[in-house]
Design a protein around this motif. Structure first.
Motif, PDB file in Angstrom:
ATOM      1  N   ARG A 110     -11.252 -17.382   2.141  1.00  0.00           N
ATOM      2  CA  ARG A 110     -12.440 -17.616   1.327  1.00  0.00           C
ATOM      3  C   ARG A 110     -12.199 -18.768   0.360  1.00  0.00           C
ATOM      4  O   ARG A 110     -13.048 -19.636   0.187  1.00  0.00           O
ATOM      5  CB  ARG A 110     -12.807 -16.355   0.552  1.00  0.00           C
ATOM      6  CG  ARG A 110     -14.043 -16.550  -0.326  1.00  0.00           C
ATOM      7  CD  ARG A 110     -14.361 -15.325  -1.123  1.00  0.00           C
ATOM      8  NE  ARG A 110     -13.271 -15.054  -2.062  1.00  0.00           N
ATOM      9  CZ  ARG A 110     -13.197 -13.994  -2.835  1.00  0.00           C
ATOM     10  NH1 ARG A 110     -14.138 -13.081  -2.777  1.00  0.00           N
ATOM     11  NH2 ARG A 110     -12.193 -13.828  -3.654  1.00  0.00           N
ATOM     12  N   LEU A 164     -12.239 -22.034   2.347  1.00  0.00           N
ATOM     13  CA  LEU A 164     -13.605 -22.397   2.723  1.00  0.00           C
ATOM     14  C   LEU A 164     -14.384 -22.917   1.526  1.00  0.00           C
ATOM     15  O   LEU A 164     -15.157 -23.868   1.628  1.00  0.00           O
ATOM     16  CB  LEU A 164     -14.338 -21.193   3.327  1.00  0.00           C
ATOM     17  CG  LEU A 164     -13.992 -20.863   4.769  1.00  0.00           C
ATOM     18  CD1 LEU A 164     -14.650 -19.550   5.163  1.00  0.00           C
ATOM     19  CD2 LEU A 164     -14.447 -21.976   5.692  1.00  0.00           C
ATOM     20  N   PHE A 165     -14.185 -22.317   0.383  1.00  0.00           N
ATOM     21  CA  PHE A 165     -14.879 -22.763  -0.820  1.00  0.00           C
ATOM     22  C   PHE A 165     -14.485 -24.195  -1.158  1.00  0.00           C
ATOM     23  O   PHE A 165     -15.330 -25.004  -1.518  1.00  0.00           O
ATOM     24  CB  PHE A 165     -14.568 -21.824  -1.992  1.00  0.00           C
ATOM     25  CG  PHE A 165     -15.243 -22.225  -3.262  1.00  0.00           C
ATOM     26  CD1 PHE A 165     -16.601 -22.033  -3.423  1.00  0.00           C
ATOM     27  CD2 PHE A 165     -14.523 -22.796  -4.299  1.00  0.00           C
ATOM     28  CE1 PHE A 165     -17.239 -22.404  -4.597  1.00  0.00           C
ATOM     29  CE2 PHE A 165     -15.146 -23.176  -5.465  1.00  0.00           C
ATOM     30  CZ  PHE A 165     -16.511 -22.978  -5.615  1.00  0.00           C
ATOM     31  N   VAL A 204     -13.451 -26.508   0.924  1.00  0.00           N
ATOM     32  CA  VAL A 204     -13.929 -27.426   1.953  1.00  0.00           C
ATOM     33  C   VAL A 204     -15.453 -27.556   1.912  1.00  0.00           C
ATOM     34  O   VAL A 204     -15.990 -28.649   2.050  1.00  0.00           O
ATOM     35  CB  VAL A 204     -13.482 -26.943   3.357  1.00  0.00           C
ATOM     36  CG1 VAL A 204     -14.145 -27.747   4.447  1.00  0.00           C
ATOM     37  CG2 VAL A 204     -11.972 -27.024   3.474  1.00  0.00           C
ATOM     38  N   CYS A 205     -16.163 -26.479   1.708  1.00  0.00           N
ATOM     39  CA  CYS A 205     -17.618 -26.464   1.834  1.00  0.00           C
ATOM     40  C   CYS A 205     -18.355 -26.696   0.524  1.00  0.00           C
ATOM     41  O   CYS A 205     -19.577 -26.785   0.521  1.00  0.00           O
ATOM     42  CB  CYS A 205     -18.077 -25.128   2.415  1.00  0.00           C
ATOM     43  SG  CYS A 205     -17.414 -24.836   4.055  1.00  0.00           S
ATOM     44  N   ARG A 206     -17.665 -26.779  -0.560  1.00  0.00           N
ATOM     45  CA  ARG A 206     -18.315 -26.925  -1.860  1.00  0.00           C
ATOM     46  C   ARG A 206     -18.979 -28.294  -1.957  1.00  0.00           C
ATOM     47  O   ARG A 206     -18.349 -29.316  -1.706  1.00  0.00           O
ATOM     48  CB  ARG A 206     -17.279 -26.760  -2.961  1.00  0.00           C
ATOM     49  CG  ARG A 206     -17.850 -26.896  -4.345  1.00  0.00           C
ATOM     50  CD  ARG A 206     -16.828 -26.632  -5.391  1.00  0.00           C
ATOM     51  NE  ARG A 206     -15.702 -27.546  -5.221  1.00  0.00           N
ATOM     52  CZ  ARG A 206     -14.712 -27.652  -6.074  1.00  0.00           C
ATOM     53  NH1 ARG A 206     -14.674 -26.899  -7.123  1.00  0.00           N
ATOM     54  NH2 ARG A 206     -13.732 -28.504  -5.862  1.00  0.00           N
ATOM     55  N   PRO A 207     -20.267 -28.355  -2.345  1.00  0.00           N
ATOM     56  CA  PRO A 207     -20.927 -29.653  -2.503  1.00  0.00           C
ATOM     57  C   PRO A 207     -20.365 -30.372  -3.728  1.00  0.00           C
ATOM     58  O   PRO A 207     -19.927 -29.733  -4.674  1.00  0.00           O
ATOM     59  CB  PRO A 207     -22.399 -29.288  -2.705  1.00  0.00           C
ATOM     60  CG  PRO A 207     -22.384 -27.882  -3.175  1.00  0.00           C
ATOM     61  CD  PRO A 207     -21.144 -27.250  -2.611  1.00  0.00           C
TER      62      PRO A 207
END
Length: 81
Positions: free
Chosen positions: A64, A67-68, A70-73
């Motif tokens: 988690r 992913l946060f 990598v995917c954080r805008p």
């Protein structure tokens, strides 16, 4: 002799009532050992499941977090219109 004091919504345990409690205890060391063996036998599989669950939880938290990251805008955009 009254084991509890009344007069309120909740019963109150008195010292006298506590002193008169009878608690079951093993009579000899052999019985104590058998009880202990039984508890260990029954709790070992639970301990293994708990260890496995904690390990899975740790891995899921790591994923988690990854992913946060990598995917954080982005917070600020550097592009000019």
């Amino acid at each position: 002799m009254t084991p509890a004091v009344t007069g309120s919504a909740q019963l109150k345990l008195t010292i006298e009532a506590l002193m008169n409690l009878q608690i079951a205890a093993p009579l000899d060391s052999e019985e104590t050992r058998r009880i202990q063996d039984f508890i260990v036998q029954r709790s070992s599989p639970l301990d293994e499941l708990l260890d496995k669950a904690m390990s899975v939880t740790r891995v899921l938290k790591e994923r988690r977090s990854a992913l946060f990251m990598v995917c954080r805008p982005p917070l600020f955009s550097c592009a000019y219109a």
